[in-house]
Design a protein around this motif. Structure first.
Motif, mmCIF file in Angstrom:
data_model
loop_
_atom_site.group_PDB
_atom_site.id
_atom_site.type_symbol
_atom_site.label_atom_id
_atom_site.label_comp_id
_atom_site.label_asym_id
_atom_site.label_seq_id
_atom_site.Cartn_x
_atom_site.Cartn_y
_atom_site.Cartn_z
ATOM 1 N N VAL A 140 0.910 7.241 -6.483
ATOM 2 C CA VAL A 140 -0.184 8.207 -6.572
ATOM 3 C C VAL A 140 0.307 9.608 -6.218
ATOM 4 N N GLU B 178 -3.098 -2.801 -7.618
ATOM 5 C CA GLU B 178 -4.408 -2.533 -8.211
ATOM 6 C C GLU B 178 -5.437 -2.226 -7.128
ATOM 7 N N THR C 65 -3.377 1.085 -11.964
ATOM 8 C CA THR C 65 -3.671 0.170 -13.064
ATOM 9 C C THR C 65 -2.358 -0.379 -13.597
ATOM 10 N N ALA D 227 1.873 1.939 -3.532
ATOM 11 C CA ALA D 227 0.778 2.580 -4.269
ATOM 12 C C ALA D 227 0.687 4.053 -3.887
ATOM 13 N N GLN D 228 0.825 4.363 -2.597
ATOM 14 C CA GLN D 228 0.805 5.763 -2.154
ATOM 15 C C GLN D 228 1.908 6.571 -2.826
ATOM 16 N N GLY E 13 -4.761 -0.662 -4.534
ATOM 17 C CA GLY E 13 -4.406 0.685 -4.113
ATOM 18 C C GLY E 13 -4.660 1.752 -5.160
ATOM 19 N N GLY E 14 -5.362 1.398 -6.244
ATOM 20 C CA GLY E 14 -5.741 2.385 -7.236
ATOM 21 C C GLY E 14 -4.793 2.528 -8.415
ATOM 22 N N SER F 215 0.832 -1.209 0.000
ATOM 23 C CA SER F 215 0.000 0.000 0.000
ATOM 24 C C SER F 215 0.865 1.256 0.000
ATOM 25 N N LYS G 35 -0.858 6.705 -12.031
ATOM 26 C CA LYS G 35 -1.924 5.740 -11.748
ATOM 27 C C LYS G 35 -1.912 4.564 -12.703
#
Length: 193
Positions: free
Chosen positions: A134, A155, A160, A130-131, A157-158, A127, A139
């Motif tokens: 972002v 995925e 793609t 992912a942070q 965590g937003g 996570s 993304k």
């Protein structure tokens, strides 16, 4: 901060190192930017968990050091983002990893050794990775990994993941059982024989 890094062929690879504050796990992870990766629509990304024994000391019991060098060389040539994550030993810590090595010397594989030490097969979460992506406005990525769990968690965590590029198989006689265990227990995309 811009830092020239030496890659496996001895060339200097210009890079930028970015640090983050306020990540959900509170750890000091790094993003190493090669080339124009931050402006690419779908940059190549490697999530690499810290491995002192493999990355720094050159242990042949794992494939971490060769995967790191492979990623850095590829990203120097094509651009990319290396997320260096502070998750030693699939996040059991350095001393516990050394204890797991001792258990492996008795015949256990890496996952059996973790379980014998009362750890999960793999305690890592992505996570924070992912942070980091972002936060940098990214993304959509291509991932350099054999690990399906990294894709699943990114995925969630937003992020793609458009494509998975597998790393090479860095097989040695010392890491054969380790690689076989990663394929068998964790579904890594590794073809050994």
């Amino acid at each position: 901060m811009r830092i020239p890094l030496k890659i496996s062929d001895g060339k200097l690879a210009p890079s930028e190192i970015i640090t983050f504050d306020g990540l959900d796990d509170g750890r000091e992870h790094l993003m190493v930017v090669f080339g124009d990766a931050l402006t690419q629509s779908v940059p190549l990304v490697r999530l690499h968990s810290e491995c002192l024994t493999g990355d720094v000391l050159g242990s042949t019991r794992c494939d971490c050091g060769p995967q790191l060098r492979e990623a850095m060389t590829l990203m120097h040539d094509k651009g990319g983002l290396l997320l260096y994550l502070r998750q030693e030993g699939r996040d059991i810590g350095l001393y516990n990893k050394i204890d797991a090595y001792a258990l492996q010397d008795t015949g256990m594989d890496t996952f059996e050794a973790n379980r014998a030490l009362n750890f999960l097969d793999d305690q890592r979460t992505y996570s924070s990775a992912a942070q980091m992506l972002v936060t940098m406005g990214l993304k959509e990525i291509e991932i350099l990994s054999n690990n399906p769990e990294k894709i699943r968690q990114l995925e969630a965590g937003g992020i793609t993941v458009h494509r998975q590029r597998r790393t090479a198989v860095h097989l040695t006689e010392a890491n054969r059982k380790y690689l076989q265990a990663k394929a068998m227990y964790a579904g890594h995309s590794i073809e050994i024989d």
